[in-house]
Design an enzyme around this catalytic site. Sequence first.
Site, PDB file in Angstrom:
ATOM      1  N   SER A 163      48.546 -18.405  67.395  1.00 19.13           N
ATOM      2  CA  SER A 163      48.037 -17.061  67.105  1.00 19.13           C
ATOM      3  C   SER A 163      46.961 -17.215  66.058  1.00 19.13           C
ATOM      4  O   SER A 163      46.957 -18.197  65.297  1.00 19.13           O
ATOM      5  CB  SER A 163      49.167 -16.197  66.546  1.00 19.13           C
ATOM      6  OG  SER A 163      48.641 -15.048  65.900  1.00 19.13           O
ATOM      7  N   TYR A 176      56.680 -14.080  61.231  1.00 24.97           N
ATOM      8  CA  TYR A 176      55.796 -14.429  62.356  1.00 24.97           C
ATOM      9  C   TYR A 176      54.652 -15.350  61.891  1.00 24.97           C
ATOM     10  O   TYR A 176      54.381 -16.389  62.509  1.00 24.97           O
ATOM     11  CB  TYR A 176      55.235 -13.142  62.967  1.00 24.97           C
ATOM     12  CG  TYR A 176      54.392 -13.364  64.197  1.00 24.97           C
ATOM     13  CD1 TYR A 176      54.980 -13.498  65.447  1.00 24.97           C
ATOM     14  CD2 TYR A 176      53.004 -13.429  64.111  1.00 24.97           C
ATOM     15  CE1 TYR A 176      54.209 -13.695  66.583  1.00 24.97           C
ATOM     16  CE2 TYR A 176      52.224 -13.630  65.241  1.00 24.97           C
ATOM     17  CZ  TYR A 176      52.833 -13.756  66.479  1.00 24.97           C
ATOM     18  OH  TYR A 176      52.063 -13.954  67.596  1.00 24.97           O
TER      19      TYR A 176
HETATM   20  C1  BGC Z   1      50.364 -10.785  67.387  1.00 19.59           C
HETATM   21  C2  BGC Z   1      49.868  -9.401  67.747  1.00 19.59           C
HETATM   22  C3  BGC Z   1      48.608  -9.076  66.959  1.00 19.59           C
HETATM   23  C4  BGC Z   1      47.590 -10.196  67.065  1.00 19.59           C
HETATM   24  C5  BGC Z   1      46.377  -9.958  66.192  1.00 19.59           C
HETATM   25  C6  BGC Z   1      49.233 -11.762  67.588  1.00 19.59           C
HETATM   26  O1  BGC Z   1      49.679 -13.065  67.328  1.00 19.59           O
HETATM   27  O2  BGC Z   1      51.482 -11.114  68.200  1.00 19.59           O
HETATM   28  O3  BGC Z   1      50.878  -8.443  67.471  1.00 19.59           O
HETATM   29  O4  BGC Z   1      48.039  -7.864  67.436  1.00 19.59           O
HETATM   30  O5  BGC Z   1      48.188 -11.423  66.711  1.00 19.59           O
HETATM   31  O6  BGC Z   1      46.705  -9.562  64.882  1.00 19.59           O
END
Ligand code: BGC
Length: 278
Positions: A163, A176
């Site tokens: 991410s 996260y």
């Molecule tokens: C998350 C999303 C978020 C995106 C950008 C992703 O890794 O799961 O919820 O919108 O990152 O911030």
Amino acid sequence: MTSAVDEGRRAVPSILRGQKALVTGANSGIGKATAIGLGRAGADVVVNYVSGGEAAEEVVEEIKSFGVRAYAYEADVSQEDQVVAMVARMVEEFGTIDIMVANAGLQRDAAITEMSVAQWQKVLDVNLTGQFLCAREAAKEFLRRGVVPEVSRSAGKIVCMSSVHQIIPWAGHVNYASSKGGVLMMMQTLAQELAPKGIRVNAVAPGAIRTPINRSAWDTPEAEADLLRLVPYRRVGDPEDIANAVTVLASDLLDYVVGTTIYVDGGMTLFPGFATGG
Ligand code: BGC
């Protein structure tokens, strides 16, 4: 008469013909698009899911329409015995594995003062330990089998779904962001460890993609406008944007790409706040 969809299918070169891929969390969102994309590019695909078997079967049917093999497999990637069994079954069924896409992931958001150990642990278990287990089991089979030149120049590919939050801090999402920061270092370390054995480990880092995980960030015009302030390219990504990156990354077209993250984020990692400030 051929439909636009048929035309689209034909336009995609079979850059993964003869390869066997497993995609975790493949019954929705980015995982679903990726499993379909790999199948369209010629790979046989295992569609892993943890709940929602019907949706997984639909993905399987779509993949089979490209003339390749596919089946759905239920397993929780955070459980060692289930991941071991999933890869063992794939080796039985398809003979081997060439591409592991460690995609399954989730969010359990909370402010730090409100976050329970259960919320912290669940996200780490699925997003980081799950990827570790999938990478480990795939690596064992890659090493056992070695390079098969007719199939691929490499002994195997691991693609970690990361991410933008592997490098962008994210208030209210410490579990996260920590899991994705961990994915970055895990990916680089595994790439360093396994490259001498002919295995390529890389990551794809999506930005804001239109999927169920972040529905509240795009499902009203106000939310979408707010979100787009963080995206220089001014569009929310589609799951296919990620699927395309994974497909090419897993193919021999990018055989010399090792230990890298491909950001697929419309420029989200370009510090857009500085476009008018600083
Ligand atoms: C998350 C999303 C978020 C995106 C950008 C992703 O890794 O799961 O919820 O919108 O990152 O911030």
